[in-house]
Design an enzyme around this catalytic site. Structure first.
Site, PDB file in Angstrom:
ATOM      1  N   GLY A  90       0.836  -1.187   0.000  1.00  0.00           N
ATOM      2  CA  GLY A  90       0.000   0.000   0.000  1.00  0.00           C
ATOM      3  C   GLY A  90       0.877   1.246   0.000  1.00  0.00           C
ATOM      4  O   GLY A  90       2.091   1.163   0.156  1.00  0.00           O
ATOM      5  N   GLY A  91       0.250   2.393  -0.204  1.00  0.00           N
ATOM      6  CA  GLY A  91       0.990   3.648  -0.129  1.00  0.00           C
ATOM      7  C   GLY A  91       1.468   4.146  -1.486  1.00  0.00           C
ATOM      8  O   GLY A  91       1.257   3.513  -2.515  1.00  0.00           O
ATOM      9  N   ILE A  93       4.819   6.711  -3.272  1.00  0.00           N
ATOM     10  CA  ILE A  93       6.242   6.515  -3.587  1.00  0.00           C
ATOM     11  C   ILE A  93       7.111   6.823  -2.377  1.00  0.00           C
ATOM     12  O   ILE A  93       6.782   7.701  -1.575  1.00  0.00           O
ATOM     13  CB  ILE A  93       6.663   7.393  -4.791  1.00  0.00           C
ATOM     14  CG1 ILE A  93       8.009   6.927  -5.360  1.00  0.00           C
ATOM     15  CG2 ILE A  93       6.700   8.887  -4.424  1.00  0.00           C
ATOM     16  CD1 ILE A  93       8.308   7.441  -6.762  1.00  0.00           C
ATOM     17  N   HIS A  96      14.403   4.364  -0.561  1.00  0.00           N
ATOM     18  CA  HIS A  96      15.221   3.574   0.368  1.00  0.00           C
ATOM     19  C   HIS A  96      16.681   3.753  -0.015  1.00  0.00           C
ATOM     20  O   HIS A  96      17.007   3.840  -1.203  1.00  0.00           O
ATOM     21  CB  HIS A  96      14.898   2.079   0.280  1.00  0.00           C
ATOM     22  CG  HIS A  96      13.479   1.743   0.616  1.00  0.00           C
ATOM     23  ND1 HIS A  96      12.843   2.237   1.729  1.00  0.00           N
ATOM     24  CD2 HIS A  96      12.572   0.957  -0.016  1.00  0.00           C
ATOM     25  CE1 HIS A  96      11.605   1.769   1.762  1.00  0.00           C
ATOM     26  NE2 HIS A  96      11.418   1.000   0.709  1.00  0.00           N
ATOM     27  N   ALA A 161       8.607   6.091   7.228  1.00  0.00           N
ATOM     28  CA  ALA A 161       7.465   5.838   6.338  1.00  0.00           C
ATOM     29  C   ALA A 161       7.029   4.382   6.474  1.00  0.00           C
ATOM     30  O   ALA A 161       7.832   3.509   6.812  1.00  0.00           O
ATOM     31  CB  ALA A 161       7.859   6.133   4.893  1.00  0.00           C
ATOM     32  N   MET A 162       5.754   4.124   6.184  1.00  0.00           N
ATOM     33  CA  MET A 162       5.225   2.756   6.272  1.00  0.00           C
ATOM     34  C   MET A 162       4.371   2.411   5.067  1.00  0.00           C
ATOM     35  O   MET A 162       3.663   3.266   4.536  1.00  0.00           O
ATOM     36  CB  MET A 162       4.369   2.591   7.530  1.00  0.00           C
ATOM     37  CG  MET A 162       5.182   2.718   8.764  1.00  0.00           C
ATOM     38  SD  MET A 162       4.381   2.090  10.210  1.00  0.00           S
ATOM     39  CE  MET A 162       5.739   2.332  11.350  1.00  0.00           C
ATOM     40  N   GLY A 174       6.780  -3.151   5.000  1.00  0.00           N
ATOM     41  CA  GLY A 174       6.857  -2.679   6.381  1.00  0.00           C
ATOM     42  C   GLY A 174       7.190  -1.208   6.506  1.00  0.00           C
ATOM     43  O   GLY A 174       6.400  -0.358   6.118  1.00  0.00           O
ATOM     44  N   ALA A 176      10.338   2.160   6.721  1.00  0.00           N
ATOM     45  CA  ALA A 176      11.653   2.693   6.357  1.00  0.00           C
ATOM     46  C   ALA A 176      11.959   3.837   7.318  1.00  0.00           C
ATOM     47  O   ALA A 176      11.287   4.868   7.308  1.00  0.00           O
ATOM     48  CB  ALA A 176      11.636   3.182   4.921  1.00  0.00           C
ATOM     49  N   CYS A 192       5.605   9.872  -0.447  1.00  0.00           N
ATOM     50  CA  CYS A 192       4.307   9.360   0.008  1.00  0.00           C
ATOM     51  C   CYS A 192       3.148  10.185  -0.559  1.00  0.00           C
ATOM     52  O   CYS A 192       2.052  10.200   0.005  1.00  0.00           O
ATOM     53  CB  CYS A 192       4.232   9.305   1.532  1.00  0.00           C
ATOM     54  SG  CYS A 192       5.578   8.339   2.252  1.00  0.00           S
TER      55      CYS A 192
END
Length: 232
Positions: A90-91, A93, A96, A161-162, A174, A176, A192
């Site tokens: 989900g979510g 951009i 990482h 972020a999740m 999960g 970051a 996001c």
């Protein structure tokens, strides 16, 4: 019977695609055990994993994301030595990179609690407590997931972020968590999907590089305590 044993693994610095493939393998194996139990009326225990890693520079776009939130073309991505993936979490951009703790809990929530909202809030709480250990006050920003600093005023900025995926209460992907992250990479996306909020890292807030292994240990302990896990 609930199995609260969780295998902790640190993959270190690992290519995003390789980590995604490995996640899918573990995730699908857990789903197949659950399927077996349902079809054959058995009660084989499912395994749980908490995986930490870091990735080389990479942008990932979630299912609800807009491709135009990546502000780089292919040539510019190469110049930044970054890769780009559309993925099944989900979510929107996110970025990482090295110096960021990326956590992949692959848990069968039937072993803990079957509530995705509570699952996300519990992961956020573990990060909030870890930041507290270093004297950084953090919290939640109404209407958004993740962990924020100064969430109650116009300086609100995101430090973790999740984005998760869940099927039959089994989780993957999960969070970051920006520890020593090069935040300049966030300038090339609408993080996001939020274009009016900044991002933060522990290093930027504290003014020095953190021992990332120490941060991982604190975070891992908080996650285990909050979920009632027995880490193995």
């Amino acid at each position: 019977m609930q199995n609260k044993k969780v295998t902790f693994i640190d993959w270190g610095l690992i290519d995003y695609q390789e980590a995604w493939d490995k996640q899918e393998e573990v995730f699908n194996k857990t789903l197949s055990v659950k399927h077996e139990n349902r079809v054959n009326d058995t009660s084989l225990p499912t395994e749980n994993f908490l995986i930490f890693n870091e990735h080389p520079h990479v942008y990932t776009l979630g299912k609800s994301g807009k491709p135009e939130h990546l502000l780089l073309d292919e040539q510019a991505l190469k110049e930044k030595e970054a890769t780009y993936y559309k993925i099944n979490r989900g979510g929107d951009i996110t970025y990482h990179g090295p110096g960021q703790i990326v956590g992949y809990p692959i848990l069968d929530l039937d072993n803990f609690f079957t509530d995705i909202h509570l699952y996300l809030r519990t992961l956020e709480e573990a990060v909030i407590l870890t930041l507290q250990d270093y004297g950084i006050e953090a919290g939640r920003y109404p209407g958004y997931t993740g962990v924020w600093l100064d969430a109650d005023n116009d300086k609100a900025r995101k430090i973790c972020a999740m984005g998760v995926r869940a099927s039959r209460w089994v989780t993957m992907h999960g969070f970051a968590f920006n520890v020593n992250t090069d935040l300049s990479y966030f300038n090339h996306i609408v993080p996001c999907g939020i274009d009016d909020k900044d991002v933060a890292s522990m290093e930027k807030e504290l003014g020095y590089k953190l021992d990332i292994e120490e941060v991982k240990n604190k975070l891992k302990t908080h996650i285990a305590d909050l979920f009632g896990m027995e880490l193995v």
